[in-house]
Design a protein around this motif. Structure first.
Motif, mmCIF file in Angstrom:
data_model
loop_
_atom_site.group_PDB
_atom_site.id
_atom_site.type_symbol
_atom_site.label_atom_id
_atom_site.label_comp_id
_atom_site.label_asym_id
_atom_site.label_seq_id
_atom_site.Cartn_x
_atom_site.Cartn_y
_atom_site.Cartn_z
ATOM 1 N N LEU A 125 -92.427 -33.713 -88.540
ATOM 2 C CA LEU A 125 -92.699 -33.744 -87.139
ATOM 3 C C LEU A 125 -92.158 -32.418 -86.370
ATOM 4 N N SER A 126 -90.599 -32.505 -86.907
ATOM 5 C CA SER A 126 -89.804 -31.449 -86.151
ATOM 6 C C SER A 126 -90.188 -30.043 -86.744
ATOM 7 N N ASN A 127 -90.535 -29.884 -87.924
ATOM 8 C CA ASN A 127 -91.059 -28.478 -88.606
ATOM 9 C C ASN A 127 -92.190 -27.986 -87.858
ATOM 10 N N TYR A 128 -93.123 -29.104 -87.707
ATOM 11 C CA TYR A 128 -94.470 -28.848 -87.186
ATOM 12 C C TYR A 128 -94.031 -28.367 -85.789
ATOM 13 N N LEU A 129 -93.617 -29.178 -85.081
ATOM 14 C CA LEU A 129 -93.358 -28.700 -83.588
ATOM 15 C C LEU A 129 -92.811 -27.319 -83.102
ATOM 16 N N PHE A 130 -91.679 -27.076 -84.035
ATOM 17 C CA PHE A 130 -91.043 -25.799 -83.973
ATOM 18 C C PHE A 130 -91.886 -24.582 -84.265
ATOM 19 N N GLU A 131 -92.696 -25.123 -85.407
ATOM 20 C CA GLU A 131 -93.516 -24.000 -85.902
ATOM 21 C C GLU A 131 -94.580 -23.569 -84.877
ATOM 22 N N MET A 132 -95.035 -24.764 -84.260
ATOM 23 C CA MET A 132 -96.039 -24.542 -83.066
ATOM 24 C C MET A 132 -95.456 -23.747 -81.838
ATOM 25 N N GLN A 167 -83.604 -45.119 -81.953
ATOM 26 C CA GLN A 167 -83.832 -43.913 -81.252
ATOM 27 C C GLN A 167 -83.078 -42.961 -82.020
ATOM 28 N N PHE A 168 -83.757 -41.673 -82.076
ATOM 29 C CA PHE A 168 -83.054 -40.567 -82.763
ATOM 30 C C PHE A 168 -83.312 -39.354 -82.159
ATOM 31 N N PHE A 169 -81.866 -38.659 -82.056
ATOM 32 C CA PHE A 169 -82.114 -37.330 -80.978
ATOM 33 C C PHE A 169 -82.681 -36.411 -81.992
ATOM 34 N N GLN A 225 -84.280 -29.416 -79.126
ATOM 35 C CA GLN A 225 -84.080 -30.230 -77.835
ATOM 36 C C GLN A 225 -84.427 -29.550 -76.492
ATOM 37 N N GLU A 226 -84.848 -28.099 -76.348
ATOM 38 C CA GLU A 226 -85.534 -27.586 -75.359
ATOM 39 C C GLU A 226 -86.947 -28.404 -74.998
ATOM 40 N N TYR A 227 -87.494 -28.949 -75.929
ATOM 41 C CA TYR A 227 -88.767 -29.311 -75.989
ATOM 42 C C TYR A 227 -88.860 -31.024 -76.095
ATOM 43 N N VAL A 228 -88.036 -31.913 -76.806
ATOM 44 C CA VAL A 228 -88.067 -33.110 -77.111
ATOM 45 C C VAL A 228 -86.848 -33.929 -76.667
ATOM 46 N N ARG A 229 -87.253 -34.918 -75.866
ATOM 47 C CA ARG A 229 -86.195 -35.715 -75.351
ATOM 48 C C ARG A 229 -85.535 -36.320 -76.495
ATOM 49 N N TYR A 230 -86.329 -37.248 -77.328
ATOM 50 C CA TYR A 230 -85.849 -38.131 -78.628
ATOM 51 C C TYR A 230 -87.087 -38.785 -79.109
#
Length: 268
Positions: free
Chosen positions: A137-144, A5-7, A13-18
């Motif tokens: 994934l993190s970069n993509y989700l934040f950009e979206m 599991q990765f934080f 953190q506003e969008y993703v639990r882990y």
């Protein structure tokens, strides 16, 4: 099998639990069956091995990388041979804030990442390093999320906190009256942001609290769990549990191995 599991990074953190990774031994040859349980959270799954993809109960293969919405009933999926899966658990109202569409469009459904972001899907599949995949994934989700015009609703965030705080027992009439909105407006906005009506979300929340009691052995007898979670009686509790978990509480304890939260391996 191995679970990690990765934080998420602070900016997600506003969008993703882990983030999570589940992989089998490389010499695994038998069919494994997992159960997806109603938990109130949408998510994302990447399957690394092209030949060992999840199959539903009709043997239809799922996409290698896909986004899924709220799950309201339990369902089994199987995978043959060795596999490695990367997953993301989002917060309940994250889908509209990230992707800009109503969450109820994906309830009990999924969409392949190749339809949303073809180049990202290809890069993820061709990347072996888990930290690198999470970074992509993190970069993509934040950009979206930055591009999306649908900001996280403060009213829905408040509602989710109150439902969680009350373990699903809050009076929804009091909740929408506190927010100063009509019941119809509250229901519509909640479903658009979360994917399901607030009453159903509250029921899933209450079920999850009872499931945690079973996981942690915090009871003496099953009727204690039913009583402490405001079910009418033990039979009512068992019916609700079967609806969301696909089996009775007794069967759940005997027949599953839960390495990933709400995504247990069924013991043959």
């Amino acid at each position: 099998m191995r679970f990690q599991q990765f934080f998420p990074p602070d900016y997600l953190q506003e969008y993703v639990r882990y983030f999570w990774v589940l992989e089998s031994a490389s010499d695994c040859v038998e069919m494994r069956t997992f159960r997806m349980i109603a938990d109130g959270y949408p998510g994302f799954i990447l399957q690394q091995a092209e030949q060992q993809l999840f199959r539903d109960q009709t043997q239809k293969q799922w996409p290698r990388a896909f986004l899924y919405g709220q799950t309201t009933t339990a369902g089994d999926i199987s995978v043959p041979g060795p596999f490695r899966t990367l997953g993301v658990y989002f917060h309940p109202s994250a889908l509209p804030a990230i992707f800009g569409f109503n969450a109820d469009e994906l309830t009990n459904s999924c969409v392949g990442l190749d339809l949303l972001a073809p180049s990202l899907a290809e890069r993820l599949i061709n990347t072996q390093s888990v930290p690198k995949q999470i970074e992509l994934l993190s970069n993509y989700l934040f950009e979206m999320a930055q591009k999306s015009k649908a900001a996280m609703s403060k009213d829905i965030q408040y509602s989710l906190r109150q439902i969680d705080k009350s373990s699903g027992g809050i009076c929804l009439r009091d909740l929408h009256q506190t927010l100063g909105v009509t019941e119809r407006s509250f229901q519509r906005k909640f479903k658009q942001c979360v994917g399901i009506p607030p009453k159903l979300f509250s029921r899933i929340c209450r079920f999850q609290v009872s499931l945690n009691q079973l996981r942690n052995h915090q009871y003496r007898k099953l009727s204690d769990v039913a009583f402490e979670n405001d079910y009418g009686d033990q039979s009512h509790y068992i019916r609700s549990f079967q609806e969301f978990a696909g089996c009775s509480p007794f069967q759940y304890q005997k027949q599953v191995n839960e390495l990933v939260e709400n995504f247990p391996l069924l013991v043959q």
